[in-house]
Design a protein around this motif. Structure first.
Motif, PDB file in Angstrom:
ATOM      1  N   LEU A   7       0.828  -1.131   0.039  1.00  0.00           N
ATOM      2  CA  LEU A   7      -0.190   0.147  -0.006  1.00  0.00           C
ATOM      3  C   LEU A   7       1.053   1.206   0.019  1.00  0.00           C
ATOM      4  CD1 LEU A   7      -2.903  -1.083   2.612  1.00  0.00           C
ATOM      5  CD2 LEU A   7      -2.935  -0.689  -0.071  1.00  0.00           C
ATOM      6  N   GLY A   8       2.067   1.351   0.690  1.00  0.00           N
ATOM      7  CA  GLY A   8       2.804   2.333   0.688  1.00  0.00           C
ATOM      8  C   GLY A   8       3.551   2.508  -0.696  1.00  0.00           C
ATOM      9  N   ALA A   9       4.064   1.512  -1.368  1.00  0.00           N
ATOM     10  CA  ALA A   9       4.317   1.640  -2.576  1.00  0.00           C
ATOM     11  C   ALA A   9       3.288   2.122  -3.673  1.00  0.00           C
ATOM     12  CB  ALA A   9       5.257   0.227  -3.062  1.00  0.00           C
ATOM     13  N   LEU A  10       2.363   1.674  -3.551  1.00  0.00           N
ATOM     14  CA  LEU A  10       1.354   2.113  -4.436  1.00  0.00           C
ATOM     15  C   LEU A  10       0.846   3.704  -4.063  1.00  0.00           C
ATOM     16  CD1 LEU A  10      -0.711   1.568  -6.334  1.00  0.00           C
ATOM     17  CD2 LEU A  10      -2.443   0.579  -4.640  1.00  0.00           C
ATOM     18  N   ALA A  11       0.972   4.005  -2.950  1.00  0.00           N
ATOM     19  CA  ALA A  11       0.542   5.368  -2.515  1.00  0.00           C
ATOM     20  C   ALA A  11       1.940   6.237  -3.136  1.00  0.00           C
ATOM     21  CB  ALA A  11       0.433   5.629  -1.024  1.00  0.00           C
ATOM     22  N   ALA A  12       2.971   5.852  -2.872  1.00  0.00           N
ATOM     23  CA  ALA A  12       4.323   6.679  -3.328  1.00  0.00           C
ATOM     24  C   ALA A  12       4.371   6.635  -4.897  1.00  0.00           C
ATOM     25  CB  ALA A  12       5.506   5.861  -2.849  1.00  0.00           C
ATOM     26  N   ALA A  13       3.775   5.557  -5.721  1.00  0.00           N
ATOM     27  CA  ALA A  13       3.931   5.517  -6.815  1.00  0.00           C
ATOM     28  C   ALA A  13       2.748   6.501  -7.558  1.00  0.00           C
ATOM     29  CB  ALA A  13       3.660   4.263  -7.586  1.00  0.00           C
ATOM     30  N   GLU A  14       1.531   6.314  -6.973  1.00  0.00           N
ATOM     31  CA  GLU A  14       0.598   7.468  -7.469  1.00  0.00           C
ATOM     32  C   GLU A  14       1.023   8.945  -6.956  1.00  0.00           C
ATOM     33  OE1 GLU A  14      -2.832   8.679  -8.922  1.00  0.00           O
ATOM     34  OE2 GLU A  14      -2.204   6.700  -8.834  1.00  0.00           O
ATOM     35  N   TRP A  15       1.494   9.105  -6.046  1.00  0.00           N
ATOM     36  CA  TRP A  15       2.320  10.466  -5.888  1.00  0.00           C
ATOM     37  C   TRP A  15       3.215  10.965  -6.826  1.00  0.00           C
ATOM     38  CZ3 TRP A  15       7.216  12.133  -4.638  1.00  0.00           C
ATOM     39  CH2 TRP A  15       7.181  13.549  -4.220  1.00  0.00           C
ATOM     40  N   ALA A  16       4.094  10.088  -6.919  1.00  0.00           N
ATOM     41  CA  ALA A  16       5.027  10.425  -8.255  1.00  0.00           C
ATOM     42  C   ALA A  16       4.517  10.617  -9.454  1.00  0.00           C
ATOM     43  CB  ALA A  16       6.068   9.435  -8.019  1.00  0.00           C
ATOM     44  N   GLU A  21       3.151  13.957 -13.883  1.00  0.00           N
ATOM     45  CA  GLU A  21       1.779  14.384 -14.942  1.00  0.00           C
ATOM     46  C   GLU A  21       1.538  15.812 -14.873  1.00  0.00           C
ATOM     47  OE1 GLU A  21      -2.974  13.586 -15.780  1.00  0.00           O
ATOM     48  OE2 GLU A  21      -1.848  12.572 -13.939  1.00  0.00           O
ATOM     49  N   ARG A  22       1.633  16.338 -13.557  1.00  0.00           N
ATOM     50  CA  ARG A  22       1.659  17.990 -13.416  1.00  0.00           C
ATOM     51  C   ARG A  22       2.774  18.479 -14.369  1.00  0.00           C
ATOM     52  NH1 ARG A  22      -0.019  16.506  -8.231  1.00  0.00           N
ATOM     53  NH2 ARG A  22       2.004  16.736  -7.303  1.00  0.00           N
ATOM     54  N   GLU A  23       3.987  18.073 -14.042  1.00  0.00           N
ATOM     55  CA  GLU A  23       5.213  18.684 -14.627  1.00  0.00           C
ATOM     56  C   GLU A  23       4.985  18.649 -16.187  1.00  0.00           C
ATOM     57  OE1 GLU A  23       7.637  20.273 -13.760  1.00  0.00           O
ATOM     58  OE2 GLU A  23       7.126  19.839 -11.407  1.00  0.00           O
ATOM     59  N   VAL A  24       4.382  17.438 -16.842  1.00  0.00           N
ATOM     60  CA  VAL A  24       4.260  17.360 -18.384  1.00  0.00           C
ATOM     61  C   VAL A  24       3.097  18.336 -18.701  1.00  0.00           C
ATOM     62  CG1 VAL A  24       3.497  15.826 -20.308  1.00  0.00           C
ATOM     63  CG2 VAL A  24       5.018  15.021 -18.307  1.00  0.00           C
ATOM     64  N   ARG A 259       1.226   7.004 -16.212  1.00  0.00           N
ATOM     65  CA  ARG A 259       0.984   5.256 -16.162  1.00  0.00           C
ATOM     66  C   ARG A 259       2.345   4.913 -16.169  1.00  0.00           C
ATOM     67  NH1 ARG A 259      -3.186   6.507 -20.125  1.00  0.00           N
ATOM     68  NH2 ARG A 259      -1.631   6.154 -21.830  1.00  0.00           N
ATOM     69  N   ALA A 260       3.505   5.342 -16.895  1.00  0.00           N
ATOM     70  CA  ALA A 260       4.739   4.847 -17.023  1.00  0.00           C
ATOM     71  C   ALA A 260       5.427   4.910 -15.450  1.00  0.00           C
ATOM     72  CB  ALA A 260       5.628   5.413 -17.984  1.00  0.00           C
ATOM     73  N   VAL A 261       5.099   6.131 -14.794  1.00  0.00           N
ATOM     74  CA  VAL A 261       6.026   6.224 -13.476  1.00  0.00           C
ATOM     75  C   VAL A 261       5.213   5.457 -12.390  1.00  0.00           C
ATOM     76  CG1 VAL A 261       6.392   8.256 -11.836  1.00  0.00           C
ATOM     77  CG2 VAL A 261       6.672   8.634 -14.132  1.00  0.00           C
ATOM     78  N   LEU A 262       3.767   5.550 -12.729  1.00  0.00           N
ATOM     79  CA  LEU A 262       3.168   4.580 -11.607  1.00  0.00           C
ATOM     80  C   LEU A 262       3.482   3.044 -11.700  1.00  0.00           C
ATOM     81  CD1 LEU A 262       0.663   4.534  -9.437  1.00  0.00           C
ATOM     82  CD2 LEU A 262      -0.847   4.190 -11.540  1.00  0.00           C
ATOM     83  N   VAL A 263       3.670   2.623 -12.885  1.00  0.00           N
ATOM     84  CA  VAL A 263       4.143   1.116 -12.985  1.00  0.00           C
ATOM     85  C   VAL A 263       5.502   0.972 -12.845  1.00  0.00           C
ATOM     86  CG1 VAL A 263       4.429  -0.714 -14.848  1.00  0.00           C
ATOM     87  CG2 VAL A 263       2.500   0.764 -15.037  1.00  0.00           C
ATOM     88  N   GLY A 264       6.313   2.119 -12.969  1.00  0.00           N
ATOM     89  CA  GLY A 264       7.639   1.934 -12.570  1.00  0.00           C
ATOM     90  C   GLY A 264       7.834   1.916 -11.085  1.00  0.00           C
ATOM     91  N   VAL A 265       7.514   3.066 -10.385  1.00  0.00           N
ATOM     92  CA  VAL A 265       7.530   2.887  -8.960  1.00  0.00           C
ATOM     93  C   VAL A 265       6.849   1.886  -7.999  1.00  0.00           C
ATOM     94  CG1 VAL A 265       7.124   4.412  -6.976  1.00  0.00           C
ATOM     95  CG2 VAL A 265       7.692   5.326  -9.349  1.00  0.00           C
ATOM     96  N   LEU A 266       5.680   1.649  -8.694  1.00  0.00           N
ATOM     97  CA  LEU A 266       4.836   0.288  -8.074  1.00  0.00           C
ATOM     98  C   LEU A 266       5.745  -0.953  -8.046  1.00  0.00           C
ATOM     99  CD1 LEU A 266       2.627  -0.661  -6.628  1.00  0.00           C
ATOM    100  CD2 LEU A 266       1.519  -1.021  -8.905  1.00  0.00           C
TER     101      LEU A 266
END
Length: 574
Positions: A7-16, A21-24, A259-266
């Motif tokens: 759950l922590g990894a999922l939350a961190a991935a979603e945040w990252a 996404e905001r930067e792009v 999506r890419a960052v979410l999958v990678g960080v997760l």
């Protein structure tokens, strides 16, 4: 634990992913703003190029006297041939008359005398011209540059009409220059927000229209643009150049990045969680071994804990736990020794308490014997003494008396015997009545004084503190017995006519309750008095008073002399 790490990894991935996404998205908005600035610069450069061409031509047409210039129509036609986007050209003289024009334009007759043309006599001016019904044409830009003069006053103004379609063509050309497949839309807005020119898809929208259409489009706006002169009564201000693109297309890279960052960080988080789970499983196995040893120590099956090897946290925990168990075993041994010593002391104290209890019972029996002795002295002994005196008188003088004298003495003896019996019964009745323990010392003294006054007729004066009603202890009962004996002596021996009893507090108890209150009891009479230091064989009243005062640790003082009455003072704590 593994679920928490996931759950922590999922939350961190979603945040990252959200941050990326905001930067792009911010980059996409910056790109639109840059495109708007480029389009604005290009459009402004095109207008300035026409002004420069007009200024160059006007500089070549200067006349020395500022009058009508020769061959003006031909020169205007030649300039229009070089700049075909200028749909109309004209020269306005310094006196406000048209010196020449390429063709007839109905709107030209309304231009002389306008303020912006007066400004054009000294500098280049761009004005926005709104078409009227008489013009029969669309809105346009009017470009004006001054004509050079050889004299001090200007020779006139060169005016050109730039059709609105040219602005639209410039915007379309800029879109084509950006490249094919780009879904940009350019909008040129007036100061009031009305659309002046733009792509075909955006035409027809009113002023104040939401160009983002509720977030469906991303909109970029040029930072600075030129402000043309407007006609009187029109809204003045700078034009606005905006570029918009569909949000779905503009933010597509942002969503892909999300999506890419979410999958990678997760994925990284899951791998880290798996590695942490493996490490934790190994550590938990060693901790479980420590726990089993600790439970064995608790059951008494072990007396020590084996320290695990290594230098990790389990080793540190095991070393600490082993030290604790060793210390606990030492404390347990010392506690057993203390318990044995404490048991011995308890046995000794119990034996001592039993001895003290036996002494207390013996003292209670002794006090009860003394109390009964005082009761017998106060009642039966007095009566028997009086009866014995009468019998001795009868025995000694009876033979010499007459019959009448003998009957009188026998009647007196009978009265003494009856009086003694009544006193014994009264004493027994007082033993059955409520005591000081029930009513308190103050009320019991009031009742005693009232019975004395009713029985003997002696005048009584009492001053008893109200707080004496709270004195109900065994000590208060002893004080009551001392007061009763002093009053009995005043009644039977002193022949007093007036008796005073005073019971007051000398010092109150302290606020902490560590020290008791100190009291003073005074019983005084105006009787015959006596000598307290002289012994009286067979009389034990004063001895009883002193014994009772010692039992309560009181201070007894008897002040009397023959013919001066008697004053008994007792000071005690309660």
């Amino acid at each position: 634990m593994f679920a928490l790490v996931v759950l922590g990894a999922l939350a961190a991935a979603e945040w990252a992913a959200n941050v990326a996404e905001r930067e792009v998205a911010a980059s996409a908005r910056a790109r639109l703003t840059q495109t708007a600035n480029q389009a604005g610069d290009a459009l402004l450069a095109q207008v300035q190029m026409r002004l420069a061409a007009m200024g160059a031509a006007a500089g070549q047409w200067a006349s020395g006297d500022g009058q009508a210039l020769p061959a003006m129509a031909g020169r205007l036609a030649a300039l229009q041939a070089r700049q075909p986007e200028l749909s109309w050209l004209g020269v306005l003289g310094a006196q406000g008359q048209w010196l020449g024009m390429t063709d007839v334009w109905p709107g030209a007759q309304a231009l002389p005398g306008q303020a912006w043309l007066a400004q054009a006599a000294s500098r280049a001016v761009v004005a926005l011209h709104h078409a009227s019904a008489a013009d029969g044409a669309e809105d346009a830009l009017l470009l004006a540059v001054p004509l050079a003069s050889g004299g001090a006053s200007p020779a006139g103004v060169l005016v050109a009409r730039l059709p609105w379609l040219w602005l639209q063509a410039q915007l379309d050309a800029h879109l084509r220059a950006i490249g094919s497949g780009v879904s940009f839309e350019l909008m040129l807005l007036g100061p009031d927000g009305a659309l002046l020119a733009g792509s075909h898809a955006v035409r027809g929208h009113p002023a104040g229209f939401d160009w983002s259409e509720g977030g469906r489009y991303l909109v970029g706006q040029a930072g600075a643009f030129f402000s043309p002169v407007t006609a009187p009564g029109a809204v003045s201000g700078a034009w606005q150049l905006r570029v918009r693109e569909r949000a779905e297309r503009a933010l597509a890279p942002a969503r892909q990045t999300h999506r890419a960052v979410l999958v990678g960080v997760l994925a990284v988080g899951l791998l880290a969680a798996l590695a942490a789970a493996l490490v934790a499983h190994r550590m938990l196995a060693r901790l479980d071994a420590l726990a089993r040893q600790a439970r064995a120590v608790h059951r008494g099956e072990r007396t020590a804990i084996d320290v695990p090897g290594g230098r990790d946290e389990v080793h540190a925990i095991g070393a600490t736990l082993a030290d604790l168990v060793a210390g606990a075993q030492q404390e347990k041994a010392r506690l057993a020794e203390l318990n044995a010593e404490l048991d011995a002391r308890v046995l000794a104290r119990t034996a001592r308490i039993e001895r003290l209890a036996e002494d207390a019972r013996h003292a209670a029996v002794t006090r009860e014997r003394l109390r009964l002795a005082r009761g017998l002295h106060d009642t039966l002994a007095h009566s028997l003494m009086a009866l014995l005196t009468q019998i001795r008188v009868l025995r000694k003088l009876g033979p010499a008396w007459s019959r009448e004298q003998l009957d009188a003495e026998l009647a007196q003896t009978e009265h003494v015997a009856a009086q003694g019996l009544a006193e014994v019964r009264a004493a027994i009745g007082r033993m059955r009545e409520p005591s000081v323990h029930d009513s308190g010392l103050g009320p019991e003294l009031q009742a005693l004084l009232q019975r004395l006054a009713e029985r003997s007729g002696v005048q009584i004066a009492a001053h008893i503190d109200l707080a004496a009603a709270q004195l109900v202890s065994e000590r208060a009962a002893s004080v009551f017995a001392i007061a009763r004996e002093a009053l009995r002596n005043a009644e039977h021996h002193a022949g007093a006519g007036h008796v005073t009893l005073d019971l007051q507090v000398l010092s109150p108890p302290d606020e902490d309750g560590d020290a008791s209150a100190r009291w003073q009891l005074v019983v005084a009479d105006d009787g015959c008095g006596f000598d307290p230091g002289q012994p009286y064989p067979g009389h034990y009243g004063l001895t009883g008073l002193r014994e009772q005062a010692r039992q309560i640790a009181g201070e007894l003082c008897i002040d009397s002399a023959p013919g001066r009455g008697c004053r008994v003072r007792l000071r005690f704590t309660a």
